[in-house]
Design an enzyme around this catalytic site. Structure first.
Site, mmCIF file in Angstrom:
data_model
loop_
_atom_site.group_PDB
_atom_site.id
_atom_site.type_symbol
_atom_site.label_atom_id
_atom_site.label_comp_id
_atom_site.label_asym_id
_atom_site.label_seq_id
_atom_site.Cartn_x
_atom_site.Cartn_y
_atom_site.Cartn_z
ATOM 1 N N ARG A 20 0.848 -1.188 0.000
ATOM 2 C CA ARG A 20 0.000 0.000 0.000
ATOM 3 C C ARG A 20 0.886 1.241 0.000
ATOM 4 N NH1 ARG A 20 -3.985 -0.762 4.959
ATOM 5 N NH2 ARG A 20 -4.744 1.270 4.214
ATOM 6 N N HIS A 21 0.292 2.355 -0.303
ATOM 7 C CA HIS A 21 0.978 3.644 -0.178
ATOM 8 C C HIS A 21 1.421 3.853 1.266
ATOM 9 C CE1 HIS A 21 -2.638 4.894 1.925
ATOM 10 N NE2 HIS A 21 -3.313 4.279 0.951
ATOM 11 N N ASN A 54 -5.648 8.380 6.682
ATOM 12 C CA ASN A 54 -5.456 7.189 7.505
ATOM 13 C C ASN A 54 -5.369 7.574 8.979
ATOM 14 O OD1 ASN A 54 -3.258 5.647 5.050
ATOM 15 N ND2 ASN A 54 -5.444 5.298 5.395
ATOM 16 N N ARG A 99 -1.404 9.936 -2.628
ATOM 17 C CA ARG A 99 -0.601 9.194 -1.642
ATOM 18 C C ARG A 99 0.196 8.065 -2.284
ATOM 19 N NH1 ARG A 99 -6.030 8.592 -1.085
ATOM 20 N NH2 ARG A 99 -7.002 6.523 -0.869
ATOM 21 N N GLU A 115 -8.285 3.503 -5.210
ATOM 22 C CA GLU A 115 -9.004 2.850 -4.117
ATOM 23 C C GLU A 115 -10.492 2.721 -4.444
ATOM 24 O OE1 GLU A 115 -9.184 0.761 -2.076
ATOM 25 O OE2 GLU A 115 -8.645 1.440 -0.065
ATOM 26 N N HIS A 153 -3.764 0.372 -2.879
ATOM 27 C CA HIS A 153 -4.596 0.724 -1.727
ATOM 28 C C HIS A 153 -5.179 -0.554 -1.127
ATOM 29 C CE1 HIS A 153 -4.443 4.951 -3.098
ATOM 30 N NE2 HIS A 153 -4.420 4.377 -4.298
#
Length: 585
Positions: free
Chosen positions: A314-315, A321, A364, A384, A449
């Site tokens: 993932r980023h 987040n 991101r 995402e 994502h």
């Protein structure tokens, strides 16, 4: 009014079977069809439409919007008729498909069978492999030597034929009673008589038949396949590798004596098939008749067997987040930027040749890739999941503003579609081109994502639709996937940068409803969560096969057991997680 092409034109029964998917003619006018004013596919659609209206004549049904999937469905008796959950897709007018593998042993048939089954299951077509070699191992207590596969060994031939019939009976049950759409009949099927028998089986049950023939005469490829897969299968569990290799090569010669390849110019010209030559170096495609066959061909033409690694992560941690917000397009947090730097160092240490880096088009993900100082490609398909009206909300805010939607998503997270947004089912369709390109490539790093990574991981690890939305994909962790013979090896690598936990477990009160078909690839045809399973060979209608006296054993068995049918204590082979069962025929 309705007639078959055989009755109209005098075609043979074999030709009629081959043309069946497009032969039902409406008396629009035979002239129109001959002159091309109406295509065969259009005629089929017209026929299906007329059949539907004839069946529902005089009936008016209201449409109701399904709350979970947000799709319109007909109501029945004032109650919505729920769409079939097993396949995750619409009710299709096309009949079920049986994929029939063809080719000598050690030509990659089982590899293709399992890989293709995994793909079809993932896109929403319930598919299962029926490996005749497994039926044979359940029917015979001990394997002695290649003599079992000689064409003049009448008792052994009888056993093998009955095992094939038992597998076909299970195919029929799976496609007609258990919600399956595609069955893969994984065997050598090297003779015309065997293939004609399968065509008859398809015609009797209304199944489409599609052949996949694997042809390879490269001794290096064959030897590698035998050593990597075949010598490890149950037939050779008590053998040393040299003896097992020698026996298996002799087994191949037993099949070669009677091998009749698909005849593209005459005998088999009206059948639907693809020939895969030299592990994908060349292909020959014949009479593709529907979208499923087209999809199969496209997939087979994209896969390869070259060694490679796929890295998924993932980023870095984002501002959203930290706030517990869904979706959005925020930038990286301080720890997220630290992870990006750690990822750059990790990639450099791997010393990967021709590494490709893919990102989404969200900030991101791109910021994470920028830190690598290497070229990268942006994919909108990797964005995402779209949370619709819930974008940029916290789960607490969703529960407050949309309590019904919040509860519905917990009921069925895979099929649930956010209002004006997406479901995991939608996401699978969106990332399918990514999977296809991953199959074509060698070393790739995908920076994506959480929901997208779950979809990709479910494909490679053969996870069901029910499991997919709950796969753990933590921030600041790289998953290294290495494709192997019949599965995928997974290595989880934490880059030791702290991050928030964005994972939500399945609510304990939510249980799987009865009748849900678990879409998972398995060589065991009737895979279920039941503690006991009926032996597959139990389906045989023929009298019990008499015991056979095995050939003298020079290797391969520690005890001089005889060949006989058994219905108790049979060895089973099922796929769990990313375990790799070893099969041979």
């Amino acid at each position: 009014m309705w007639d078959t092409a055989a009755e109209q034109t005098g075609r043979t029964a074999r030709e009629t079977r081959a043309l069946r998917p497009g032969l039902v003619l409406v008396v629009i006018s035979a002239t129109q069809l001959r002159l091309g004013f109406v295509s065969w596919s259009s005629a089929s659609l017209i026929f299906g439409s007329l059949q539907f209206h004839r069946h529902h004549r005089g009936m008016t049904r209201e449409l109701t919007q399904n709350k979970i999937q947000k799709i319109w469905i007909p109501s029945k008796d004032d109650k919505p008729a729920m769409p079939r959950k097993s396949g995750g897709g619409p009710h299709l007018a096309n009949p079920p498909t049986v994929i029939v593998m063809v080719g000598l042993p050690a030509r990659g048939k089982t590899y293709m069978s399992r890989k293709l089954t995994r793909y079809l299951n993932w896109v929403g077509m319930p598919t299962k492999v029926f490996n005749v070699g497994e039926y044979r191992r359940e029917a015979v207590k001990h394997y002695s030597s290649y003599d079992f596969f000689k064409s003049d060994n009448k008792e052994a031939v009888r056993i093998r034929e009955q095992c094939a019939l038992a597998a076909l009976r299970d195919v029929k049950v799976y496609l007609t009673e258990l919600g399956g759409q595609v069955a893969v009949f994984d065997a050598t099927n090297t003779t015309r008589s065997r293939r004609d028998m399968i065509l008859d089986f398809g015609a009797e049950n209304g199944f489409k038949i599609f052949f996949i023939e694997s042809i390879c005469e490269d001794p290096t490829v064959i030897a590698t396949n035998i050593m990597e897969v075949k010598v490890s299968c149950p037939d050779y569990q008590d053998c040393n590798k040299t003896d097992a290799l020698e026996d298996f090569q002799k087994r191949i010669e037993c099949y070669r004596v009677n091998y009749q390849p698909l005849d593209t110019d005459d005998y088999d010209k009206n059948l639907s098939f693809i020939k895969v030559i030299d592990v994908g170096r060349r292909f020959l495609v014949n009479r593709i008749q529907d979208h499923i066959q087209s999809r199969i061909v496209y997939y087979l033409m994209n896969i390869h067997v070259q060694p490679r690694s796929i890295y998924l992560c993932r980023h870095g941690e984002s501002q959203h987040n930290l706030q517990g917000r869904l979706g959005g397009d925020s930038g990286l947090s301080t720890r997220g930027r630290k992870f990006a730097s750690a990822l750059a160092k990790f990639v450099e240490e791997q010393k990967l040749k021709d590494l490709k880096v893919w990102t989404s088009q969200l900030r991101r993900s791109i910021q994470t890739a920028e830190a690598l100082n290497v070229p990268y490609e942006q994919w909108k398909a990797l964005n995402e999941i779209d949370a619709g009206v819930c974008e940029e909300m916290t789960y607490e805010e969703v529960r407050e503003r949309y309590p019904e939607e919040f509860a519905l998503r917990d009921q069925d997270k895979y099929y649930y579609r956010y209002p004006t947004g997406e479901s995991y089912q939608d996401l699978v369709q969106r990332v399918e081109p990514v999977i296809m390109e991953l199959e074509r490539q060698e070393n790739v790093l995908v920076i994506c994502h959480q929901a997208v990574m779950r979809c990709l991981l479910a494909y490679f690890l053969d996870k069901s639709a029910d499991e997919m939305p709950y796969l753990k994909c933590p921030l600041h962790t790289v998953l290294k996937l290495t494709p192997v013979a019949y599965g995928c090896k997974v290595e989880s690598i934490s880059l030791n940068v702290e991050a928030v936990n964005t994972h939500r477990d399945r609510p304990e009160e939510i249980k799987r409803g009865p009748g849900t078909l678990i879409r998972r690839n398995s060589v065991t045809p009737l895979t279920s969560h039941e503690p006991t399973k009926k032996p597959r060979i139990d389906a045989l209608d023929d009298p019990t096969i008499p015991e056979l006296t095995p050939a003298p054993l020079t290797f391969c068995a520690t005890t001089n057991g005889s060949l006989a049918l058994t219905t108790q204590n049979l060895k089973r082979c099922t796929t769990e997680s990313h375990d790799i069962p070893q099969l041979c025929q």
